[in-house]
Design a protein around this motif. Sequence first.
Motif, PDB file in Angstrom:
ATOM      1  N   LEU A 236       0.843  -1.204   0.000  1.00  0.00           N
ATOM      2  CA  LEU A 236       0.000   0.000   0.000  1.00  0.00           C
ATOM      3  C   LEU A 236       0.879   1.255   0.000  1.00  0.00           C
ATOM      4  O   LEU A 236       0.615   2.222  -0.739  1.00  0.00           O
ATOM      5  N   ALA A 237       1.925   1.241   0.808  1.00  0.00           N
ATOM      6  CA  ALA A 237       2.838   2.390   0.860  1.00  0.00           C
ATOM      7  C   ALA A 237       3.466   2.642  -0.516  1.00  0.00           C
ATOM      8  O   ALA A 237       3.613   3.791  -0.944  1.00  0.00           O
ATOM      9  N   VAL A 238       3.803   1.572  -1.207  1.00  0.00           N
ATOM     10  CA  VAL A 238       4.386   1.697  -2.545  1.00  0.00           C
ATOM     11  C   VAL A 238       3.399   2.378  -3.487  1.00  0.00           C
ATOM     12  O   VAL A 238       3.763   3.270  -4.260  1.00  0.00           O
ATOM     13  N   SER A 239       2.143   1.954  -3.405  1.00  0.00           N
ATOM     14  CA  SER A 239       1.120   2.568  -4.257  1.00  0.00           C
ATOM     15  C   SER A 239       0.975   4.059  -3.949  1.00  0.00           C
ATOM     16  O   SER A 239       0.787   4.876  -4.861  1.00  0.00           O
ATOM     17  N   LEU A 240       1.074   4.402  -2.673  1.00  0.00           N
ATOM     18  CA  LEU A 240       0.952   5.817  -2.295  1.00  0.00           C
ATOM     19  C   LEU A 240       2.125   6.631  -2.843  1.00  0.00           C
ATOM     20  O   LEU A 240       1.938   7.766  -3.293  1.00  0.00           O
ATOM     21  N   VAL A 241       3.325   6.068  -2.811  1.00  0.00           N
ATOM     22  CA  VAL A 241       4.483   6.773  -3.381  1.00  0.00           C
ATOM     23  C   VAL A 241       4.247   7.010  -4.869  1.00  0.00           C
ATOM     24  O   VAL A 241       4.448   8.113  -5.383  1.00  0.00           O
ATOM     25  N   LEU A 334      20.754 -21.314   2.467  1.00  0.00           N
ATOM     26  CA  LEU A 334      19.745 -22.112   3.179  1.00  0.00           C
ATOM     27  C   LEU A 334      19.249 -23.291   2.358  1.00  0.00           C
ATOM     28  O   LEU A 334      18.576 -24.177   2.873  1.00  0.00           O
ATOM     29  N   GLY A 335      19.539 -23.281   1.059  1.00  0.00           N
ATOM     30  CA  GLY A 335      19.050 -24.361   0.195  1.00  0.00           C
ATOM     31  C   GLY A 335      18.814 -23.794  -1.183  1.00  0.00           C
ATOM     32  O   GLY A 335      18.921 -22.583  -1.397  1.00  0.00           O
ATOM     33  N   PRO A 336      18.495 -24.677  -2.140  1.00  0.00           N
ATOM     34  CA  PRO A 336      18.242 -24.206  -3.505  1.00  0.00           C
ATOM     35  C   PRO A 336      17.142 -23.141  -3.520  1.00  0.00           C
ATOM     36  O   PRO A 336      16.100 -23.318  -2.887  1.00  0.00           O
ATOM     37  N   VAL A 337      17.387 -22.072  -4.230  1.00  0.00           N
ATOM     38  CA  VAL A 337      16.429 -20.962  -4.301  1.00  0.00           C
ATOM     39  C   VAL A 337      15.900 -20.854  -5.728  1.00  0.00           C
ATOM     40  O   VAL A 337      16.677 -20.697  -6.668  1.00  0.00           O
ATOM     41  N   LEU A 338      14.612 -20.962  -5.863  1.00  0.00           N
ATOM     42  CA  LEU A 338      13.978 -20.742  -7.161  1.00  0.00           C
ATOM     43  C   LEU A 338      13.462 -19.301  -7.174  1.00  0.00           C
ATOM     44  O   LEU A 338      12.663 -18.915  -6.328  1.00  0.00           O
ATOM     45  N   THR A 339      13.952 -18.531  -8.122  1.00  0.00           N
ATOM     46  CA  THR A 339      13.676 -17.094  -8.109  1.00  0.00           C
ATOM     47  C   THR A 339      12.553 -16.744  -9.075  1.00  0.00           C
ATOM     48  O   THR A 339      12.650 -17.031 -10.265  1.00  0.00           O
ATOM     49  N   GLU A 340      11.533 -16.126  -8.568  1.00  0.00           N
ATOM     50  CA  GLU A 340      10.472 -15.593  -9.426  1.00  0.00           C
ATOM     51  C   GLU A 340      10.826 -14.179  -9.856  1.00  0.00           C
ATOM     52  O   GLU A 340      11.713 -13.543  -9.260  1.00  0.00           O
ATOM     53  N   ASP A 341      10.128 -13.682 -10.838  1.00  0.00           N
ATOM     54  CA  ASP A 341      10.485 -12.380 -11.422  1.00  0.00           C
ATOM     55  C   ASP A 341       9.261 -11.714 -12.038  1.00  0.00           C
ATOM     56  O   ASP A 341       9.349 -11.034 -13.042  1.00  0.00           O
ATOM     57  N   VAL A 342       8.102 -11.951 -11.455  1.00  0.00           N
ATOM     58  CA  VAL A 342       6.897 -11.400 -12.054  1.00  0.00           C
ATOM     59  C   VAL A 342       6.856  -9.879 -11.901  1.00  0.00           C
ATOM     60  O   VAL A 342       7.461  -9.312 -10.993  1.00  0.00           O
ATOM     61  N   CYS A 343       6.164  -9.227 -12.801  1.00  0.00           N
ATOM     62  CA  CYS A 343       5.981  -7.782 -12.712  1.00  0.00           C
ATOM     63  C   CYS A 343       4.508  -7.490 -12.962  1.00  0.00           C
ATOM     64  O   CYS A 343       3.931  -7.982 -13.941  1.00  0.00           O
ATOM     65  N   VAL A 344       3.909  -6.736 -12.053  1.00  0.00           N
ATOM     66  CA  VAL A 344       2.475  -6.444 -12.145  1.00  0.00           C
ATOM     67  C   VAL A 344       2.260  -4.935 -12.147  1.00  0.00           C
ATOM     68  O   VAL A 344       3.155  -4.171 -11.765  1.00  0.00           O
ATOM     69  N   PRO A 345       1.086  -4.494 -12.569  1.00  0.00           N
ATOM     70  CA  PRO A 345       0.783  -3.059 -12.451  1.00  0.00           C
ATOM     71  C   PRO A 345       1.014  -2.593 -11.007  1.00  0.00           C
ATOM     72  O   PRO A 345       0.696  -3.314 -10.057  1.00  0.00           O
ATOM     73  N   ASP A 375       8.550  -0.550  -9.236  1.00  0.00           N
ATOM     74  CA  ASP A 375       8.233  -0.968 -10.601  1.00  0.00           C
ATOM     75  C   ASP A 375       7.158  -2.048 -10.638  1.00  0.00           C
ATOM     76  O   ASP A 375       6.788  -2.495 -11.729  1.00  0.00           O
ATOM     77  N   GLY A 376       6.737  -2.529  -9.471  1.00  0.00           N
ATOM     78  CA  GLY A 376       5.836  -3.683  -9.452  1.00  0.00           C
ATOM     79  C   GLY A 376       6.534  -4.984  -9.823  1.00  0.00           C
ATOM     80  O   GLY A 376       5.891  -5.973 -10.160  1.00  0.00           O
ATOM     81  N   ASN A 377       7.861  -4.988  -9.743  1.00  0.00           N
ATOM     82  CA  ASN A 377       8.656  -6.163 -10.146  1.00  0.00           C
ATOM     83  C   ASN A 377       9.043  -6.936  -8.887  1.00  0.00           C
ATOM     84  O   ASN A 377       9.876  -6.490  -8.107  1.00  0.00           O
ATOM     85  N   LEU A 378       8.410  -8.082  -8.686  1.00  0.00           N
ATOM     86  CA  LEU A 378       8.554  -8.832  -7.442  1.00  0.00           C
ATOM     87  C   LEU A 378       9.435 -10.052  -7.656  1.00  0.00           C
ATOM     88  O   LEU A 378       9.379 -10.699  -8.693  1.00  0.00           O
ATOM     89  N   HIS A 379      10.257 -10.335  -6.636  1.00  0.00           N
ATOM     90  CA  HIS A 379      11.109 -11.514  -6.689  1.00  0.00           C
ATOM     91  C   HIS A 379      10.815 -12.432  -5.500  1.00  0.00           C
ATOM     92  O   HIS A 379      11.615 -12.504  -4.560  1.00  0.00           O
ATOM     93  N   PRO A 380       9.690 -13.133  -5.543  1.00  0.00           N
ATOM     94  CA  PRO A 380       9.499 -14.169  -4.526  1.00  0.00           C
ATOM     95  C   PRO A 380      10.610 -15.209  -4.680  1.00  0.00           C
ATOM     96  O   PRO A 380      10.916 -15.624  -5.796  1.00  0.00           O
ATOM     97  N   LEU A 381      11.219 -15.582  -3.567  1.00  0.00           N
ATOM     98  CA  LEU A 381      12.344 -16.525  -3.589  1.00  0.00           C
ATOM     99  C   LEU A 381      11.880 -17.790  -2.886  1.00  0.00           C
ATOM    100  O   LEU A 381      11.636 -17.778  -1.674  1.00  0.00           O
ATOM    101  N   LEU A 382      11.738 -18.852  -3.644  1.00  0.00           N
ATOM    102  CA  LEU A 382      11.186 -20.103  -3.111  1.00  0.00           C
ATOM    103  C   LEU A 382      12.346 -20.986  -2.672  1.00  0.00           C
ATOM    104  O   LEU A 382      13.179 -21.388  -3.484  1.00  0.00           O
ATOM    105  N   ILE A 383      12.377 -21.275  -1.384  1.00  0.00           N
ATOM    106  CA  ILE A 383      13.524 -21.972  -0.797  1.00  0.00           C
ATOM    107  C   ILE A 383      13.103 -23.376  -0.386  1.00  0.00           C
ATOM    108  O   ILE A 383      12.096 -23.559   0.298  1.00  0.00           O
ATOM    109  N   THR A 384      13.892 -24.352  -0.817  1.00  0.00           N
ATOM    110  CA  THR A 384      13.593 -25.745  -0.481  1.00  0.00           C
ATOM    111  C   THR A 384      14.807 -26.368   0.176  1.00  0.00           C
ATOM    112  O   THR A 384      15.939 -26.070  -0.204  1.00  0.00           O
ATOM    113  N   PRO A 385      14.595 -27.235   1.156  1.00  0.00           N
ATOM    114  CA  PRO A 385      15.737 -27.923   1.770  1.00  0.00           C
ATOM    115  C   PRO A 385      16.454 -28.780   0.726  1.00  0.00           C
ATOM    116  O   PRO A 385      15.817 -29.344  -0.165  1.00  0.00           O
ATOM    117  N   VAL A 386      17.760 -28.883   0.846  1.00  0.00           N
ATOM    118  CA  VAL A 386      18.561 -29.674  -0.085  1.00  0.00           C
ATOM    119  C   VAL A 386      18.044 -31.115  -0.122  1.00  0.00           C
ATOM    120  O   VAL A 386      17.833 -31.735   0.927  1.00  0.00           O
TER     121      VAL A 386
END
Lengths: 476, 476
Positions: A236-241, A334-345, A375-386
Motif C-alpha cells: 500500500l505504501a508503494v502505491s501511495l508513493v 539455506l538451500g536451492p532458491v527458485l527465483t520468481e520475477d513477475v511484474c504487475v501493475p 516498478d511492481g517487479n517482485l522476486h518471490p524466492l522459493l527456498i527448499t531444503p537440499v
Amino acid sequence: MNPEQIIEALASLVAADRLVTDPDVMAGYLHDEAEWAEYEPAAAVVRPRTTEDVAAVVRWCFANRVAVVPRGAGTGLSGGANALAGCIVLAFDAMNSVLEINTDERLAVVQPGVVNDDLRAAVAVDGLWYPPDPASAPWSTIGGNVATNAGGVCCVKYGVTGDYVLGLEVVTGTGEIVRLGRRTAKGVAGYDLRGLMIGSEGTLGVITEVTVSLRPARAAERTIAGYFDSVVDAGLAVSLVSASGVIPSALELIDRHCLKAVDDWKNMGLSVDANVVLLGRCDTPGQAGDVEAATIERCFTEGGATWAAVSTDQEEADALFAARRLAYPALERLGPVLTEDVCVPKALVPEMLARIEAAAVRHDTLIANIAHAGDGNLHPLLITPVGDTAARHRAQSAFEEIIADAIALGGTVTGEHGIGLLKRDGLRAELQPAVLDMHSAIKTALDPAGILNPGKVFSAATVAATLQAEPHIVEQ
Amino acid sequence: MNPEQIIEALASLVAADRLVTDPDVMAGYLHDEAEWAEYEPAAAVVRPRTTEDVAAVVRWCFANRVAVVPRGAGTGLSGGANALAGCIVLAFDAMNSVLEINTDERLAVVQPGVVNDDLRAAVAVDGLWYPPDPASAPWSTIGGNVATNAGGVCCVKYGVTGDYVLGLEVVTGTGEIVRLGRRTAKGVAGYDLRGLMIGSEGTLGVITEVTVSLRPARAAERTIAGYFDSVVDAGLAVSLVSASGVIPSALELIDRHCLKAVDDWKNMGLSVDANVVLLGRCDTPGQAGDVEAATIERCFTEGGATWAAVSTDQEEADALFAARRLAYPALERLGPVLTEDVCVPKALVPEMLARIEAAAVRHDTLIANIAHAGDGNLHPLLITPVGDTAARHRAQSAFEEIIADAIALGGTVTGEHGIGLLKRDGLRAELQPAVLDMHSAIKTALDPAGILNPGKVFSAATVAATLQAEPHIVEQ
C-alpha cells in the motif's frame, strides 16, 4: 558431428589458448545460477579475444549446424546461458576491455565481457554515470545485461539496460559482423534492430561490442526506510508513493526472511524488528530533494509503517541497500532458491504480494520476498531444503501459480530476468499464439540454421526445423 | 485488381460512411508534407472506426495482394504516408479517442488518431505529462508519432516517442490483431516486437492502439536565450552545454532566416539582431534549477554569444519557442521547403553547421537552419523559388551532400523524421548491406505478402517479390 570433430575444427579457427576442452574447466561454463534448469555437456568452450574469433566460430557453426551458446558471467537466473549437448559455448570473459569513454558524447564503447560495476567505476572517473544496476552488478557483464535487458534498483527512475544501449556490434546467425544502432543521441534510420537484439537472450545474434549512453554524475541520494508488519501494508505504501508524483531513485522491498539470512551470514547488525522493510531513495538535488524524501516518508507512514524515517546515517543506509543486494546469495546458503520475477501493475503490488503469501501457505513453501517494489517487479524466492524432492514439487506448484496470478493481474512472467528455460511455459501463457508466430518468423529470418542458443526463450521445435544435424536440443 | 473492384470489395467490409472514394475528398489523404516526394492516386480511402475495421481491410488486402498505406495527420516530412497507385489508404482521423488515463500506473491508452497536443492536454488534467513534443504536436497524431518514432524539443532530456510507448495493438501483415509490449513498468517476455514496430513507418504492421507511459507534471521551465554571430559559434556553445553536465530540457537553434520568416508572417516583434539564436530551457526545480540556468547562460557566453540572459519575461520566452515551432510553416510561405534531418555526434555540431553553410554557398541555395542542437539533430531547410527547376536541382545536390557529410561525421541521415521515400538512398548509404539484408528478412517475415506500405523505407523491389498482383509499386 561428434565433440572430437568439433574440437578439431575449432583448433583450426581460433588460437589454442582460446579453446577450453578440459571437462573440469568446462564445468564452470555450462550453466547459469538458475536452480532446476537443465544443462548438458558442451563439446567445447571458446573464449574469444576478438570479434573475428566469434565470427569464425559462428560461421563454422552455421555451415555445420552446430549450436552455439553465448554467455557472460553466468549470473542469469533463468537458464538462458545453459549448455546444450554437443554445443559450443562462447564465453566472453576475455573480451573485457572498455574501448572508449567519450565525455563529449557521454557514451562508452565496451566489449561484452566488461563487468557492470567495472564500467560504472571507469566512467565515474570522468564524472559520468552508467545507471543500470542489477543486483549482480559486481559480477555480471554488460553483454549478459544487454542479452537479458537486465533491470536493477535504479529502474524506477532511470530505466533498464536497454534504455542505455545506443549501438551494438553483433555476429549474426550466418556469421556476419554487423553494427546496429548508432553513436548519435537520436536516429530513426531503419528498423530498431538494436532493440530487437536487446533481451533476445542470444537467440538472434551474438553481441560482440556495446555502445552505451551515460548520464552526468548525479547528486548524493537520500535514503528513507520504513518498517511494516506485513507485505500488504508495504505494498500500500508503494502505491501511495507512486500516486504522490515523486519518482524515487530506488524503492525496494525486503522481507524478514531476507534480512535475517543476510544478518546470519554477514553479521551486519540489521534490525529484524519488522516483517517487511521498504527502502526508498531520492537523488533530486537541493531542497526539492528534501521535499521528495519527506513525501516518501509520509507515504510510508500513511501506508501503515510502524516506523519510518529519512536516514541521517549514511553508513546505516548503505548497509540496508547492501543487504538488499546480498539477499539472494544469503538465501542460497539455506538451500536451492527458485527465483520468481513477475511484474504487475504498480497498484496491484499489494494484491500480488497477498497472493504470493497465500501460495506459500497453500504449498507449504518458504517464500522470501525481495522486490523492486516501485516498478511492481517482485522476486518471490522459493527456498527448499537440499534433497527434499517433495518440497521441490510443492515449490514448483507455487512457482507456476504465481506466474498464473501475475498474468491474471495484467502482469508479465518476467520483469527483468528473461525467459531462458524456466519461463518458456509462462511465455506461451502470456503471449497470444499470433505473437509467438511472429517470434518464430523473426527467429527463422535472423537465424536461418537455428544455431543461436536454440531452445531458449521458446521451444526449439517450433523454430529449428532446419537444425537437422547433431547435436540435439534439450526439450523440457 | 482495378479500383472499382477494390471499392466494391471494401463496401462489403466496412460501413458506407467509412469509405471515401470521391477524388476531391481523397486528394487530402494522398500525401504528407514532404516536398518533392512522389505520390499516386489511391483506389480508396478507408477511415476505420474500430480495430476490426482495420483487420477486415488488411485481411482482404493480404488475400488480394493490394497495398495498404496507413496515415495519421499527414504531417510527415519524408513521404512515408504517400499513396501508391491503386492502394488503399487507411486514415485514422476517426479513431481519435483517449480510451483510458490511469493515474496509478501513470499511463494512457489511446487510439492512433489522437492528436499529440490533445493527449498532452487530457493527461495534464490529472497532473500528468506526456513529454514527446514534435513541432507538429498541434496536428500530428500519436499513431503517426509512433510509426515514425517522432522526436521533438524535449528529447535532449526526456527522449523520443518510443521511450514512452509501453504497448501497442497492431494489425499484422496477415490481418491478425495482436498486442505487443505491456502495461507494467518493466517486462522482458520475448522479443521487443513493440520496439520493432516503433519507427517502422507502417511497413511491419498497422498500429490500432497505443499504451503510453506518462510522467508526473514537471516544474515550470526557465528559458535562457543567447544571440550569436554565426552558427559555428552557437555550435560551440552547444558543445559547452553538453560538456557542462547540465541536461537542459530543451536546447534549440534558430537562425535569422527562420526568425525573419516567422516575424514577417506573425509580426511577433522578434529580434533579428542576431544571426543565430540559441534557446535553452531547464526544468529542475528550486535552486538547483537556478544553478543550471546560470550554467547554460555561462556556456552561451563562453561560446561567443554577443548577448545571453536567463529570461525574466515568460511571454517573451514563450514567443521565442513559438517562433521555433512556427519556423517550418513560415518558411513554406517563401517557396517549397526541403527539410533535412541529419543527426551528428554532439561535439561535431559546429563542423556540421559549417559544412551546411558551405553547401549553401556551393550550390547557391538558401538554407535556413533550425536544430534540436542539444541532440545534434539538425534541420537545414532548403528553400527554392516556386517553379525554379534549376534551383531545385541545385538544392537536391546540396541535400545529398549534407546527407553524405552527416554519414562521414559518424551521424545518421535521419534523426527523427524517418526514411519514407526521400531518404531511401541515404539509408542504403548508412547501413551495411548485411544490415539491409536483415531488414528485408524481417519485412518478409512479418509482411509475407508485401502489402504494408510497400516501397517505403527501402525499395519495394528488394522485399516484395511476392507482391505479384496489381497495383504496382512506385519505384523512384
